[in-house]
Each structure stands twice: as C-alpha cells, then as structure tokens.
Design a protein around this motif. Structure first.
Motif, PDB file in Angstrom:
ATOM      1  N   GLU A   1      30.919  93.138  63.525  1.00  0.00           N
ATOM      2  CA  GLU A   1      31.681  92.622  63.443  1.00  0.00           C
ATOM      3  C   GLU A   1      31.683  91.847  62.081  1.00  0.00           C
ATOM      4  N   ALA A   2      30.619  91.967  61.162  1.00  0.00           N
ATOM      5  CA  ALA A   2      30.035  91.151  60.344  1.00  0.00           C
ATOM      6  C   ALA A   2      30.224  91.550  59.269  1.00  0.00           C
TER       7      ALA A   2
ATOM      8  N   GLU B   1      34.348  92.114  59.581  1.00  0.00           N
ATOM      9  CA  GLU B   1      35.430  91.235  58.380  1.00  0.00           C
ATOM     10  C   GLU B   1      35.181  90.788  56.553  1.00  0.00           C
TER      11      GLU B   1
ATOM     12  N   HIS C   1      31.836  79.810  62.069  1.00  0.00           N
ATOM     13  CA  HIS C   1      31.428  79.936  62.431  1.00  0.00           C
ATOM     14  C   HIS C   1      29.511  80.498  61.348  1.00  0.00           C
ATOM     15  N   SER C   2      30.181  81.625  60.926  1.00  0.00           N
ATOM     16  CA  SER C   2      28.585  82.170  59.742  1.00  0.00           C
ATOM     17  C   SER C   2      28.175  81.222  59.308  1.00  0.00           C
TER      18      SER C   2
ATOM     19  N   ALA D   1      28.215  87.128  61.819  1.00  0.00           N
ATOM     20  CA  ALA D   1      28.378  87.159  62.876  1.00  0.00           C
ATOM     21  C   ALA D   1      27.884  87.241  63.954  1.00  0.00           C
TER      22      ALA D   1
ATOM     23  N   PRO E   1      35.691  82.024  61.517  1.00  0.00           N
ATOM     24  CA  PRO E   1      35.254  83.215  61.230  1.00  0.00           C
ATOM     25  C   PRO E   1      34.255  82.793  60.409  1.00  0.00           C
TER      26      PRO E   1
END
Length: 378
Positions: A258-259, A262, A351-352, A253, A348
């Motif tokens: 954030e990573a 998640e 996006h990763s 992320a 998400p």
C-alpha cells in the motif's frame, strides 16, 4: 534518545492550486501534526517557484498558533538576503512572542537565482549571498538586544534608538515596543544544507546553530556531519547529534504494498515525475543517490527512488530502514518529513503522519556509540 518527528512544508503544491488552498493545506498539516505528536514543523519561503509557492511562511505559523498546542514552528528558511534585517528581526521577535516560545528560526542564503533577481540581486553568487547572511544576522541580533546603535553596513543600514527619558512618573510616551524574542532570549537558529560540501553546514558549526540536512545521499549526509562537527569543535562547542535534523521523503501505510502504491501513484510520484526528478537530473542533484547504489544518475527513475532512496513502507519496514541508516551514518535527532499535495484526499497523508509519530519514531534511537561520544567521525 529516540528520534523526533517533524514536517517540512515546501509545500510541493501542483500548479493550479490557489493561494488559499496552499494556505489551508499548511494550516491543516500543522493541526494534524500537532495532534499526531510531531515535535516540529518547518515552512519554506519561496518567491519564484510555482511548485514551492509560499512567500510568507509566518502567515501559516500565525494562523496555526491559535489551533495548536505543542508543536514548534520555524521558517525553513527565511532568505536573509531578500529582506531588510531590522524588519525581519521585529517580525521574528513578535511571532516568537505570539507562539510563546514554540518558535525557532531557519535561515538561508537562497537557492533560486530567480528569487534573488526579484529582490534586486542580479548576480547571486554564493559567496556574496553568504556574506549577506552574516551581515543580516549581526544586525538582527543587535535589534533583539535593544541597545542603542547605528550600523552602516555593506548591504544594509539599521539602528536602534535611545529611548527618551520620561518627563513624569506617569509618562509612557517615551517607551519603545519590545519586539525581542520570547523571554528576551535569542531563538534557536537552524541552517539547511544540501550539497556534499555545504558551506551552510560550516556556518552552522561555527555559530552553534541547528544543522538541517536535505537528504542527498548517504555519503553527503556523512560529510554534512563531518563539516558541522569539525567547525563546531573548532569554535569551542560540543557537537550533539540530537540537534541534527534530516529532511527526507517518507511515506508510511499499513502494508508495504500500500505504501509503495501510494508513493508511486499518488501526489509524491506526481511531484517527482513532473518537477523534482527533472530538476535533480538537470542540476546534478541525483548524483549522490546514484553514487550510493552504483548506477548512472540518468538511469534513476521514480521506482528507484521509492525502493532505494525514500523511506517508504509499513511501520515495521520504515523502522528497519531508519535504523539501518542510523547505523550507517551515526543517526540524527529529528526526521523532517517532506510534505506533499494531498489537499484533495488528505486521509492517506494524515494516516502516514500518525503512524510515523506513534509507531515508528519511538522505535528509532541514536546508536549508543553516537550518544557516548561527540566527534567529527561520521
């Protein structure tokens, strides 16, 4: 050589997902990976587990063939003891032709006794299953060669008929369909291994197949390469780390926080808390991770995995973690990212994938020492 990116689609769909949702999520992932620049997508074959519910990976590949341009696909793996090798050889050859070469073949002996039981194998001992794999492969290769034979084996009978001679120059009734792989060449064959002393890695080395390690700890990963290399060298080949793929849980992320959030609170954390952590502890599959970090396997929880085992973080952090791993173990050619169930909110996850292909992979390279020499040292 820079690291390549791949996806391994198990698919780890939470119970309650419909077959249509699992199928759609597989095709959506193939399109997203192709657009992001991923090199490969492997799709698992499982006949018994509710979390890993794809009995026919070739269906997702066939649907994805019309919506992708560059990415290569493999079943990972077709469970050879569960299928008649002649039927499988014909299907594999045809799918290879449909994908026009964007296909390689993953093979396996089967990890779940329930799936073997469904296919009529009551006592699925590893020695017998691996013997079935070898017999199946020998038949498949004979089918692809398209030369007349009849084989009565220990587990299966199969053959390829002599094509009848034409009665006239215009006669086409005698002709047999050509279901050999694309351009008549055998496909690249890949084999997965998990346990530290994996017999699959030995088979891969002996036959010069592509080795795919399911990451189970640093020591186990080193051992995989040692087993593969020694068998590969003994068989007269030169081991190439660029062919080695490693399957791992990865999430990227924009920021580390954030990573981690998640991974802990999203579908990855849900899957591990409800499914994978209990299974890993039950069957000793957490032992390698615990050994690497000097803890009791029973003390390993989700946060331990996210912080110490998975590759989670911003692009810079993920690059650093992978480069450290590469220095420790010698590196590998393809990071095969484990898929998870982001069906309800794919943004998400996609996006990763984008960050991994475009901002991470170009900055991770095989160490110079690994490229300079091909040895059994890990």
């Amino acid at each position: 050589m820079v690291m390549q990116t791949g996806l391994i689609f198990h698919p780890y769909m939470r119970p309650g997902r419909t077959a249509r949702q699992t199928f759609e999520w597989g095709v959506q992932n193939s399109v997203a990976c192709d657009k992001a620049g991923f090199d490969t997508m492997m799709i698992s074959e499982h006949a018994s587990q509710i979390w890993e519910n794809i009995p026919n990976p070739e269906l997702i590949m066939a649907a994805a063939a019309l919506q992708t341009e560059n990415i290569s696909f493999a079943p990972m793996a077709h469970i050879l003891p569960h299928q008649h090798p002649a039927k499988l050889a014909i299907m594999v050859g045809w799918l290879s032709q449909i994908l026009e070469g964007r296909y390689f073949l993953g093979i396996g002996a089967g990890a779940y006794p329930q799936a073997s039981y469904i296919h009529g194998i009551k006592d699925a001992e590893p020695v017998m299953l691996n013997d079935m794999v070898r017999e199946s492969l020998s038949i498949m290769k004979k089918i692809w060669a398209r030369e007349p034979f009849y084989f009565e084996g220990k587990y299966w009978d199969a053959g390829y008929p002599q094509e009848d001679a034409p009665e006239t120059e215009e006669d086409e009734q005698h002709m047999l369909a050509d279901f050999s792989p694309w351009n008549g060449a055998f496909p690249e064959i890949a084999v997965t291994g998990f346990s530290a002393n994996s017999p699959s890695m030995k088979l891969a080395g002996e036959q010069n197949y592509k080795p795919v390690s399911i990451y189970s700890g640093l020591d186990a990963l080193k051992r995989h390469w040692q087993i593969y290399s020694e068998a590969n060298i003994a068989a007269g080949f030169t081991p190439d780390r660029a062919r080695h793929a490693v399957s791992q849980t990865v999430f990227c992320a924009d920021t580390d926080a954030e990573a981690k959030r998640e991974a802990m609170e999203g579908p990855i954390g849900y899957c591990f808390e409800r499914y994978l952590i209990p299974i890993w502890k039950r069957f000793g599959m957490m032992d390698g991770f615990a050994k690497d970090h000097g803890i009791d396997p029973n003390d390993a929880d989700l946060e331990f995995l996210v912080d110490k085992v998975f590759v989670v973080g911003s692009p810079d952090t993920v690059v650093d973690k992978l480069n450290v791993l590469f220095e420790q173990c010698g590196g590998w050619g393809t990071l095969q990212v484990e898929s998870h169930d982001y069906y309800d909110n794919p943004e998400p996850w996609f996006h990763s994938l984008e960050l991994l292909a475009k901002e991470v992979a170009p900055r991770v390279k095989l160490p110079e020492s690994s490229r300079a020499t091909a040895t059994a040292d890990a």
